[in-house]
Design a protein around this motif. Sequence first.
Motif, PDB file in Angstrom:
ATOM      1  N   LYS A 139      27.931  39.266  45.545  1.00  0.00           N
ATOM      2  CA  LYS A 139      28.048  37.820  45.689  1.00  0.00           C
ATOM      3  C   LYS A 139      28.786  37.158  44.522  1.00  0.00           C
ATOM      4  O   LYS A 139      28.268  36.231  43.877  1.00  0.00           O
ATOM      5  N   PRO A 140      29.997  37.613  44.228  1.00  0.00           N
ATOM      6  CA  PRO A 140      30.775  36.956  43.168  1.00  0.00           C
ATOM      7  C   PRO A 140      31.289  35.603  43.643  1.00  0.00           C
ATOM      8  O   PRO A 140      31.363  35.334  44.852  1.00  0.00           O
ATOM      9  N   ASP A 141      31.660  34.762  42.697  1.00  0.00           N
ATOM     10  CA  ASP A 141      32.259  33.471  43.063  1.00  0.00           C
ATOM     11  C   ASP A 141      33.614  33.666  43.727  1.00  0.00           C
ATOM     12  O   ASP A 141      33.992  32.907  44.620  1.00  0.00           O
ATOM     13  N   ILE A 142      34.363  34.666  43.277  1.00  0.00           N
ATOM     14  CA  ILE A 142      35.702  34.923  43.805  1.00  0.00           C
ATOM     15  C   ILE A 142      35.802  36.403  44.181  1.00  0.00           C
ATOM     16  O   ILE A 142      35.522  37.273  43.362  1.00  0.00           O
ATOM     17  N   THR A 143      36.173  36.664  45.418  1.00  0.00           N
ATOM     18  CA  THR A 143      36.523  38.021  45.823  1.00  0.00           C
ATOM     19  C   THR A 143      38.040  38.083  45.943  1.00  0.00           C
ATOM     20  O   THR A 143      38.628  37.438  46.825  1.00  0.00           O
ATOM     21  N   PHE A 144      38.663  38.819  45.052  1.00  0.00           N
ATOM     22  CA  PHE A 144      40.122  38.929  45.054  1.00  0.00           C
ATOM     23  C   PHE A 144      40.501  40.126  45.926  1.00  0.00           C
ATOM     24  O   PHE A 144      40.174  41.274  45.610  1.00  0.00           O
ATOM     25  N   ARG A 145      41.173  39.846  47.039  1.00  0.00           N
ATOM     26  CA  ARG A 145      41.458  40.878  48.027  1.00  0.00           C
ATOM     27  C   ARG A 145      42.887  41.402  47.894  1.00  0.00           C
ATOM     28  O   ARG A 145      43.827  40.624  47.722  1.00  0.00           O
ATOM     29  N   VAL A 146      42.993  42.722  48.014  1.00  0.00           N
ATOM     30  CA  VAL A 146      44.284  43.404  47.941  1.00  0.00           C
ATOM     31  C   VAL A 146      44.451  44.229  49.213  1.00  0.00           C
ATOM     32  O   VAL A 146      43.527  44.971  49.593  1.00  0.00           O
ATOM     33  N   GLU A 147      45.566  44.085  49.889  1.00  0.00           N
ATOM     34  CA  GLU A 147      45.844  44.897  51.062  1.00  0.00           C
ATOM     35  C   GLU A 147      47.152  45.645  50.845  1.00  0.00           C
ATOM     36  O   GLU A 147      48.211  45.024  50.676  1.00  0.00           O
ATOM     37  N   VAL A 148      47.066  46.967  50.857  1.00  0.00           N
ATOM     38  CA  VAL A 148      48.235  47.815  50.626  1.00  0.00           C
ATOM     39  C   VAL A 148      48.798  48.247  51.973  1.00  0.00           C
ATOM     40  O   VAL A 148      48.124  48.953  52.741  1.00  0.00           O
ATOM     41  N   ARG A 149      50.002  47.788  52.278  1.00  0.00           N
ATOM     42  CA  ARG A 149      50.675  48.194  53.509  1.00  0.00           C
ATOM     43  C   ARG A 149      51.955  48.943  53.164  1.00  0.00           C
ATOM     44  O   ARG A 149      52.364  49.032  52.005  1.00  0.00           O
ATOM     45  N   GLN A 150      52.615  49.442  54.184  1.00  0.00           N
ATOM     46  CA  GLN A 150      53.815  50.238  53.949  1.00  0.00           C
ATOM     47  C   GLN A 150      54.979  49.395  53.439  1.00  0.00           C
ATOM     48  O   GLN A 150      55.816  49.882  52.681  1.00  0.00           O
ATOM     49  N   ASP A 151      55.029  48.134  53.844  1.00  0.00           N
ATOM     50  CA  ASP A 151      56.172  47.302  53.453  1.00  0.00           C
ATOM     51  C   ASP A 151      55.959  46.615  52.104  1.00  0.00           C
ATOM     52  O   ASP A 151      56.922  46.323  51.382  1.00  0.00           O
ATOM     53  N   ALA A 152      54.684  46.317  51.756  1.00  0.00           N
ATOM     54  CA  ALA A 152      54.414  45.542  50.543  1.00  0.00           C
ATOM     55  C   ALA A 152      52.914  45.556  50.271  1.00  0.00           C
ATOM     56  O   ALA A 152      52.122  46.130  51.032  1.00  0.00           O
TER      57      ALA A 152
END
Length: 405
Positions: free
Chosen positions: A145-158
Amino acid sequence: MQYTEIMVRYGELSTKGKNRNDFIGRLNGNVTKALHEYTNLRIHPKRDRMHIVLNGDDADGVIERLRHVFGIQNFSPSIQVERDMDAVKATALAMMQEISQPGMSFKVNTRRSDHKFFLDTNEMNRELGGYLSDELPELEVQMKKPDITFRVEVRQDAIYLTSQVIQGAGGLPVGTAGKGMLMLSGGIDSPVAGYLALKRGVDIEMVHFFSPPYTSDNALNKAKELSAKLVPYVGSIKFIEVPFTEIQEEIKHSVPEGYLMTIQRRMMLRLTDRVREMRNGLAIFNGESVGQVASQTLESMLAINDVSTTPIIRPVATMDKNEIIAVAKDIDTYELSIMPFEDCCTIFAPPAPKTRPRLDKTRFYEKNIDVEALLERSLAGIKVTEIKAGDQFLNQDEEIISELL
């Protein structure tokens, strides 16, 4: 921040199994309609989520439109970054500096659709999280339960970065449950019923009864304005005006006072059912709440429903008035609804209507009027218009003020 994409996560439609693609297709159409003014963006519906590539279009405007599209659980504006960790770190730091405040907590959450990327999800979480922690020591790392969840999505293009999750409208995409007719008055309850029907995927058309000269143009325009408040949830709404003056005058002349309301409602239901049949609707919706007024007791509903075998759905039937008002305020129909322009439901209202009308007496008194002839003449005068985003109807301020005074 200059966002490059909005990632849309599906709501209830994700449980639809074999029908899932049909629901996603309908949602794609609804999103396309809601965003039709944005000519640069491109929409890519996938099985697990939808990607809206902005191509320079205004992210804030798109976000505001998406908030009203049923079928969306939530969505996240994101920034596309090249597949280089230096670029990822620099962009992530700039994003966190913009949204964070000292004392907040955060964590990094990574997903990979490209499993060939040299860092797996745990390694990305550790490397990027450690970098942000070093650069922003005033922030605390917290896994639960953090104040901010920083999301990263790794795809083939970027690689795509986002720090926001914006709640959507939920529900089902409008149109997935078929078409229904909403009996729209000028009051508080029926617009709320319409909103709840839309949320369950029903494509509604408004049926509104008007009785000139007893009801004014402003009363009619008020009903259109209420319909316009629901347009952002569906894109456009058909508004069907049904003339009701002759019917009300005939009922007033021929029916005992205690049964005026009951027989008037039976005629409204008959007309709505005919309109439904003409326009290929499947059900009738209204804003009745059990016991709220004389015509909404169970005995009254029984006597009124007697004229139709079509499903009649009452979304607010078991809600109390305060609950209905709360929804009306949320969808911004309340202030309009309480404007004192009389509609045909209130004119000729008897001082003591029957709260428990008998079905046999109702049928007997109704024989005093020529039901079929009245219906035919009313249906011959109906008018259908389409209400779209931005349409305004109550814009003659001086005339409205003078009428209110």
